[in-house]
Design a protein around this motif. Sequence first.
Motif, PDB file in Angstrom:
ATOM      1  N   GLU A  58      51.421  50.175  31.197  1.00 17.26           N
ATOM      2  CA  GLU A  58      50.898  50.001  32.553  1.00 17.26           C
ATOM      3  C   GLU A  58      49.532  49.326  32.539  1.00 17.26           C
ATOM      4  OE1 GLU A  58      49.865  52.547  36.628  1.00 17.26           O
ATOM      5  OE2 GLU A  58      50.528  53.576  34.809  1.00 17.26           O
ATOM      6  N   ASN A  59      48.633  49.784  31.667  1.00 17.59           N
ATOM      7  CA  ASN A  59      47.305  49.180  31.593  1.00 17.59           C
ATOM      8  C   ASN A  59      47.365  47.733  31.119  1.00 17.59           C
ATOM      9  OD1 ASN A  59      46.023  51.505  32.475  1.00 17.59           O
ATOM     10  ND2 ASN A  59      45.671  52.292  30.417  1.00 17.59           N
ATOM     11  N   ILE A  60      48.270  47.461  30.189  1.00 19.38           N
ATOM     12  CA  ILE A  60      48.436  46.081  29.720  1.00 19.38           C
ATOM     13  C   ILE A  60      48.905  45.189  30.856  1.00 19.38           C
ATOM     14  CG2 ILE A  60      49.765  44.576  28.183  1.00 19.38           C
ATOM     15  CD1 ILE A  60      49.830  46.944  26.191  1.00 19.38           C
ATOM     16  N   ALA A  61      49.902  45.664  31.605  1.00 18.22           N
ATOM     17  CA  ALA A  61      50.442  44.877  32.713  1.00 18.22           C
ATOM     18  C   ALA A  61      49.379  44.632  33.782  1.00 18.22           C
ATOM     19  CB  ALA A  61      51.651  45.588  33.319  1.00 18.22           C
ATOM     20  N   ASN A  62      48.615  45.672  34.120  1.00 17.35           N
ATOM     21  CA  ASN A  62      47.572  45.515  35.136  1.00 17.35           C
ATOM     22  C   ASN A  62      46.501  44.531  34.686  1.00 17.35           C
ATOM     23  OD1 ASN A  62      48.754  47.326  36.910  1.00 17.35           O
ATOM     24  ND2 ASN A  62      47.620  49.097  36.130  1.00 17.35           N
ATOM     25  N   SER A  63      46.133  44.586  33.411  1.00 23.01           N
ATOM     26  CA  SER A  63      45.125  43.663  32.891  1.00 23.01           C
ATOM     27  C   SER A  63      45.618  42.219  32.939  1.00 23.01           C
ATOM     28  CB  SER A  63      44.744  44.041  31.456  1.00 23.01           C
ATOM     29  OG  SER A  63      44.130  45.302  31.414  1.00 23.01           O
ATOM     30  N   LEU A  64      46.830  42.019  32.471  1.00 23.26           N
ATOM     31  CA  LEU A  64      47.388  40.666  32.475  1.00 23.26           C
ATOM     32  C   LEU A  64      47.526  40.127  33.895  1.00 23.26           C
ATOM     33  CD1 LEU A  64      50.156  40.874  29.720  1.00 23.26           C
ATOM     34  CD2 LEU A  64      48.034  39.556  29.641  1.00 23.26           C
TER      35      LEU A  64
END
Length: 262
Positions: A201-207
């Motif tokens: 989730e954090n990776i997706a939000n950052s990207l």
Amino acid sequence: MGFFKDIVDMPNQYEYSKLFFKRFYRPEYATIVVVGDVTAAKVNKLAEKYFGKWERGNYEPIIPVEPVQKETRYVHLQNGDIPPYLSLNYKGPAFSDTKIDMPALDVLSTIIFSQTSELYKKLVLEEQKVRFIYGGAQDSRDPNLITIAASLKDKKDMQYIKDEVVKVIEKVKNEGVDPKILLETKEHLKYSYAMGIDDPENIANSLSHYIMLTGDPEALNRLYAMYDKVTVEDIKNAAKQYFVPTGLTIATISEDKEGGVK
């Protein structure tokens, strides 16, 4: 959902809401970010199935350029229900992953406004004149603001807090920052961010954040590579370029009619 008066007025705005939907709910304004144990072929197949017939729009928004600000501006809100509040808002740059401005401003803001800064220690911990203080530039496609904000315990300290903030900024313009603190701050920003993208989730939000800004997920890597290049001179130049009185808007909140800041 918005302001109550707009919800009540929805029957009068319904036709425009359909026009808004037609203009902006289009594939050219959307990005699908998929993170996890998946294959590109399966994701692409599903995307084609559910979004393949979604047609592009043809609306081209006209975005006017804000006139150049030529003097310090002031705005005050009279409100006794919340603690006194001071906000210094300087004109900042648009996001860029190729120019040094945003990384330099991020590093500068962390050094002088974070909870480890001398200003925070003085105003929050030692003198206890403010509940909190923070500052930094905001990411956006268009030029945005660099905001420094503080919640005060007593309205009479408004001018003092403003002067202390400006004093710290002027010191950076003239003297720069400690090279050791600069190195430590750059490392902190980079590694704390890396530790924060620890699940899908954090990776997706950052990207998605950087895709929204540039349309390219590689912008994330380019930006953090720029942090390593920030020098003391870059910090001084950013302070001189952006922290200027002609680009400043001072916003205050207190129970009386005047902000009392000049």
